[in-house]
Design an enzyme around this catalytic site. Structure first.
Site, mmCIF file in Angstrom:
data_model
loop_
_atom_site.group_PDB
_atom_site.id
_atom_site.type_symbol
_atom_site.label_atom_id
_atom_site.label_comp_id
_atom_site.label_asym_id
_atom_site.label_seq_id
_atom_site.Cartn_x
_atom_site.Cartn_y
_atom_site.Cartn_z
ATOM 1 N N PHE A 1 0.849 -1.215 -0.359
ATOM 2 C CA PHE A 1 -0.034 -0.174 -0.353
ATOM 3 C C PHE A 1 1.338 1.725 -0.023
ATOM 4 O O PHE A 1 0.560 2.587 -0.356
ATOM 5 C CB PHE A 1 -0.747 0.222 1.415
ATOM 6 C CG PHE A 1 0.172 0.587 2.408
ATOM 7 C CD1 PHE A 1 -0.435 2.112 2.874
ATOM 8 C CD2 PHE A 1 0.227 -0.607 3.386
ATOM 9 C CE1 PHE A 1 0.341 2.047 4.148
ATOM 10 C CE2 PHE A 1 0.762 -0.236 4.408
ATOM 11 C CZ PHE A 1 0.819 1.145 5.052
ATOM 12 N N LYS B 1 -1.152 -7.129 -9.246
ATOM 13 C CA LYS B 1 -2.018 -6.769 -8.218
ATOM 14 C C LYS B 1 -2.024 -5.927 -7.594
ATOM 15 O O LYS B 1 -0.643 -5.979 -6.427
ATOM 16 C CB LYS B 1 -2.043 -8.248 -7.551
ATOM 17 C CG LYS B 1 -3.345 -8.634 -6.931
ATOM 18 C CD LYS B 1 -4.093 -7.996 -5.791
ATOM 19 C CE LYS B 1 -3.495 -8.272 -4.530
ATOM 20 N NZ LYS B 1 -3.351 -7.008 -3.476
ATOM 21 N N GLU C 1 -4.644 -3.701 -1.992
ATOM 22 C CA GLU C 1 -6.629 -3.141 -1.771
ATOM 23 C C GLU C 1 -6.519 -1.902 -1.322
ATOM 24 O O GLU C 1 -7.572 -2.345 -1.272
ATOM 25 C CB GLU C 1 -6.726 -4.947 -1.853
ATOM 26 C CG GLU C 1 -6.477 -5.061 0.476
ATOM 27 C CD GLU C 1 -5.614 -5.909 -0.004
ATOM 28 O OE1 GLU C 1 -4.280 -5.374 -0.516
ATOM 29 O OE2 GLU C 1 -5.812 -6.769 0.977
ATOM 30 N N SER D 1 5.473 -6.918 3.558
ATOM 31 C CA SER D 1 5.967 -8.031 4.521
ATOM 32 C C SER D 1 6.439 -8.662 4.656
ATOM 33 O O SER D 1 6.399 -9.440 3.940
ATOM 34 C CB SER D 1 5.048 -7.454 5.637
ATOM 35 O OG SER D 1 3.591 -8.043 5.408
ATOM 36 N N CYS E 1 9.468 1.913 3.480
ATOM 37 C CA CYS E 1 10.237 0.732 3.866
ATOM 38 C C CYS E 1 12.128 1.162 3.919
ATOM 39 O O CYS E 1 12.938 1.192 3.945
ATOM 40 C CB CYS E 1 10.216 -0.160 2.806
ATOM 41 S SG CYS E 1 11.338 0.474 1.289
ATOM 42 N N GLU F 1 9.096 -4.898 13.409
ATOM 43 C CA GLU F 1 8.901 -3.129 11.960
ATOM 44 C C GLU F 1 6.822 -3.055 12.718
ATOM 45 O O GLU F 1 6.619 -3.197 12.500
ATOM 46 C CB GLU F 1 9.114 -4.030 10.431
ATOM 47 C CG GLU F 1 8.727 -2.410 9.810
ATOM 48 C CD GLU F 1 8.646 -3.188 7.973
ATOM 49 O OE1 GLU F 1 7.531 -3.794 8.328
ATOM 50 O OE2 GLU F 1 8.510 -2.272 7.722
HETATM 51 P P1 NAD Z 1 1.742 -6.451 3.048
HETATM 52 O O1 NAD Z 1 2.264 -7.573 3.463
HETATM 53 O O2 NAD Z 1 0.619 -6.867 3.905
HETATM 54 O O3 NAD Z 1 0.847 -6.385 1.497
HETATM 55 C C1 NAD Z 1 1.692 -6.886 0.562
HETATM 56 C C2 NAD Z 1 0.960 -7.107 -0.876
HETATM 57 O O4 NAD Z 1 0.383 -8.662 0.007
HETATM 58 C C3 NAD Z 1 -0.311 -7.000 -1.016
HETATM 59 O O5 NAD Z 1 -0.489 -6.435 -1.916
HETATM 60 C C4 NAD Z 1 -1.545 -7.441 -0.412
HETATM 61 O O6 NAD Z 1 -2.914 -7.619 -0.910
HETATM 62 C C5 NAD Z 1 -0.632 -9.228 -0.892
HETATM 63 N N1 NAD Z 1 -1.603 -10.368 1.160
HETATM 64 C C6 NAD Z 1 -1.140 -9.333 2.402
HETATM 65 N N2 NAD Z 1 -1.720 -10.354 3.224
HETATM 66 C C7 NAD Z 1 -1.662 -11.443 2.538
HETATM 67 C C8 NAD Z 1 -1.655 -12.822 2.590
HETATM 68 N N3 NAD Z 1 -1.966 -13.911 3.633
HETATM 69 N N4 NAD Z 1 -1.000 -13.500 1.413
HETATM 70 C C9 NAD Z 1 -1.104 -13.616 -0.271
HETATM 71 N N5 NAD Z 1 -0.691 -12.390 -0.269
HETATM 72 C C10 NAD Z 1 -1.141 -10.913 0.844
HETATM 73 O O7 NAD Z 1 1.651 -5.368 2.842
HETATM 74 P P2 NAD Z 1 1.380 -3.544 2.742
HETATM 75 O O8 NAD Z 1 1.172 -3.097 4.702
HETATM 76 O O9 NAD Z 1 0.344 -3.104 2.088
HETATM 77 O O10 NAD Z 1 2.924 -3.058 2.720
HETATM 78 C C11 NAD Z 1 4.294 -2.502 4.052
HETATM 79 C C12 NAD Z 1 5.252 -3.756 4.444
HETATM 80 O O11 NAD Z 1 6.129 -3.223 3.242
HETATM 81 C C13 NAD Z 1 6.437 -3.040 4.989
HETATM 82 O O12 NAD Z 1 6.751 -3.664 6.097
HETATM 83 C C14 NAD Z 1 6.997 -2.506 4.507
HETATM 84 O O13 NAD Z 1 8.652 -2.685 4.987
HETATM 85 C C15 NAD Z 1 6.803 -3.049 3.081
HETATM 86 N N6 NAD Z 1 7.604 -2.420 1.629
HETATM 87 C C16 NAD Z 1 9.354 -3.229 1.692
HETATM 88 C C17 NAD Z 1 9.585 -2.225 0.353
HETATM 89 C C18 NAD Z 1 10.932 -2.593 0.080
HETATM 90 O O14 NAD Z 1 11.968 -2.728 -1.121
HETATM 91 N N7 NAD Z 1 11.539 -3.827 0.117
HETATM 92 C C19 NAD Z 1 8.856 -1.847 -0.167
HETATM 93 C C20 NAD Z 1 7.427 -1.335 -0.313
HETATM 94 C C21 NAD Z 1 7.503 -1.347 1.388
#
Ligand code: NAD
Length: 494
Positions: free
Chosen positions: A149, A173, A176, A226, A281, A379
């Site tokens: 997000f 994808k 959401e 994450s 991040c 985090e």
């Molecule tokens: P998230 O892991 O909750 O979601 C990421 C994606 O995975 C979304 O599209 C979501 O719909 C999907 N998803 C969520 N739960 C899932 C599941 N159980 N099974 C399959 N798919 C699932 O992350 P977020 O809250 O949207 O974003 C924040 C996180 O992203 C933080 O941990 C941040 O550090 C990380 N991030 C990392 C970088 C990097 O370059 N390393 C960059 C940006 C964000």
């Protein structure tokens, strides 16, 4: 109520959805739209379309591909404010941050415009008499991009410009929580001349992700999110035989040595800790103060933080709300946990007052944080900074290297030798020296170490080109009748 649906084969899908998600305006707390969640059938339809489009797109000339990307660049520039407004309305970050993320994404488009140069292979003439060997890189097929997000425009743009430039077709994808920005991106790609089916969007949750991870038509997956989900995506995708790069979470340390410029360090702590409400991040979340400077540094950070105006990102605030109520409450619960575990609160974001029902949390600073506390180990992904006091550089370095995350880090010092030693010894993928957030530069590759990255390819740069192509080596001999048509000499046992 606005309904947001998938983008398949160059238009918005009219499919009815049994499951939808609420999209909020985090500054008002109101639901602004409903987003359709994809089923297995939706994903299958998108993969079928992307597979068909691949048969032509992979043979499009490099000139055609770059013309589309140059036109897309112009269109994104013309629509930058519109894109930024969509991001702010659903993510909450202030408009200048939203516009900044579009600019960073555009840099990858610009990098991908150089694809004719980037795809040049190697050539060795006369490896044996009359025999030449050369290498070429070819596209993979339909690839999936699953994004978080916190950068709804920039993170997909880390991947799709390069994937498309290399001749692949794409299914994104997005999160959401803020699905609108990528829909405008899809329209602009079409307007730029990208053939239908080359770029598709499916919205949704785990159902859509799992369908992409297991669909035999998907050849590679680029994931950002994450750490637990990144690990899951990496394990499931590779088990299904796909190429996967999965970028995960972070806990970025900023080390401040006693000789550092403390004004510079305090400015950096404010920008990197509280910019985009800490939902980055590359946000700094742990400040490791090498004594005796901690008291002075905390005073300077406090002075600056008390001037930060938290409020609606469209109305001139410095820091916007958190993305959802659930996330705001989770971050607030970390503050409560830190207090309970014995850390000292210097200023408390839970006290912030904003005149609306948005998901507000002001900047928070903890002092006396210990390495066994949850606010240090995990985090938080919000505007919460922790100060850990240590006695030496070695103690500071050990903290960073012992942490499970290794995305980014920074050191503040005027000692070039110490900085050089740090860049060599630290076990982290991206390092800033007197720079708080080493920002993603399109022509370098972006990614962390340890639990911040699963897979061996970082995003964009030449690693991105490598990820979205596979290599082929050709050994070639042409009989030349004008020289007798005989061409011997190639070793039989090689
Ligand atoms: P998230 O892991 O909750 O979601 C990421 C994606 O995975 C979304 O599209 C979501 O719909 C999907 N998803 C969520 N739960 C899932 C599941 N159980 N099974 C399959 N798919 C699932 O992350 P977020 O809250 O949207 O974003 C924040 C996180 O992203 C933080 O941990 C941040 O550090 C990380 N991030 C990392 C970088 C990097 O370059 N390393 C960059 C940006 C964000």
């Amino acid at each position: 109520m606005e309904s947001i649906s998938h983008w398949i084969n160059g238009s918005v899908s009219t499919e009815k959805s049994d499951r939808t998600g609420d999209v909020y305006n985090p500054a008002t707390g109101e639901i602004s739209a409903k987003v359709n969640f994809a089923t297995n059938q939706t994903v299958d339809q998108a993969v079928t379309v992307a597979t068909k489009a691949f048969t032509e797109w992979r043979h499009s000339s490099l000139t055609k591909r770059t013309q589309v990307l140059f036109a897309f660049r112009e269109l994104v520039n013309q629509n930058k404010e519109k894109l930024a407004a969509l991001i702010t309305n659903e993510h909450g970050k202030v408009l200048s941050d939203a516009s900044g993320e579009v600019t960073r994404g555009l840099e990858v488009v610009e990098f991908a415009c150089g694809i004719p140069h980037l795809l040049k292979g190697g050539f060795s003439e006369e490896v044996s008499t009359g025999v030449d060997v050369y290498s070429i890189r070819q596209p993979l097929g339909p690839v999936a991009i699953i994004s978080p997000f916190n950068f709804p425009a920039m993170v997909p743009m880390w991947f799709f410009p390069i994937a498309i430039a290399c001749g692949n077709t794409v299914i994104v994808k997005p999160s959401e929580k803020d699905p609108s920005a990528i829909m405008l991106v899809a329209q602009l790609l079409k307007q730029a001349g990208l053939p239908d089916g080359v770029f598709n969007v499916v919205h949704g949750d785990k159902v859509a992700v799992d369908a992409l991870l297991t669909h035999p038509g998907i050849k590679a997956v680029s994931f950002v999110g994450s750490t637990p989900i990144a690990k899951y995506v990496y394990e499931s995708g590779t088990k299904a035989g796909k190429r996967v790069q999965a970028l995960g979470g972070a806990k970025n340390h900023m080390i401040v040595l006693p000789d550092a410029d403390l004004n510079l360090a305090a400015d950096a702590a404010i920008n990197a800790g509280f910019g985009s409400a800490g939902e980055r991040c590359m946000a700094i979340s742990a400040i490791v103060a090498v004594e005796p400077i901690a008291d002075k540094l905390i005073e300077k950070i406090k002075e600056r933080a008390l001037k930060i105006k938290t409020g609606d990102g469209t109305k001139g605030a410095d820091m916007g709300p958190l993305v959802t109520k659930v996330h705001r409450d989770k971050v607030a619960s970390y503050i409560a946990a830190g207090e309970k575990e014995g850390a000292k609160i210097v200023f408390d974001g839970r006290d912030v007052k904003v005149d609306s029902e948005g998901f507000w949390l002001g900047p928070t600073l903890f002092d006396q944080v210990k390495p066994n506390m949850s606010i240090y180990l995990e985090e938080i992904f919000g505007p919460v900074l922790s100060v850990i006091r240590v006695k030496s550089y070695d103690e500071a370095l050990k903290l960073v290297n012992d942490h499970q995350y290794g995305n980014g880090t920074a050191i503040f010092t005027n000692d070039g030798g110490a900085a050089r030693r740090f860049q060599n010894e630290v076990e982290v993928g991206m390092v800033g020296i007197n720079v708080p957030i080493p920002v993603p530069m399109a022509y370098f590759s972006f990614g962390g170490w340890k639990n911040s990255l699963f897979g061996d390819s970082h995003a964009h740069g030449t690693e991105g080109v490598h990820f979205f192509t596979r290599g082929k080596v050709v050994t070639s001999r042409w009989l030349d009748p004008s020289h007798g048509g005989i061409n011997l000499g190639f070793p039989q046992n090689t």
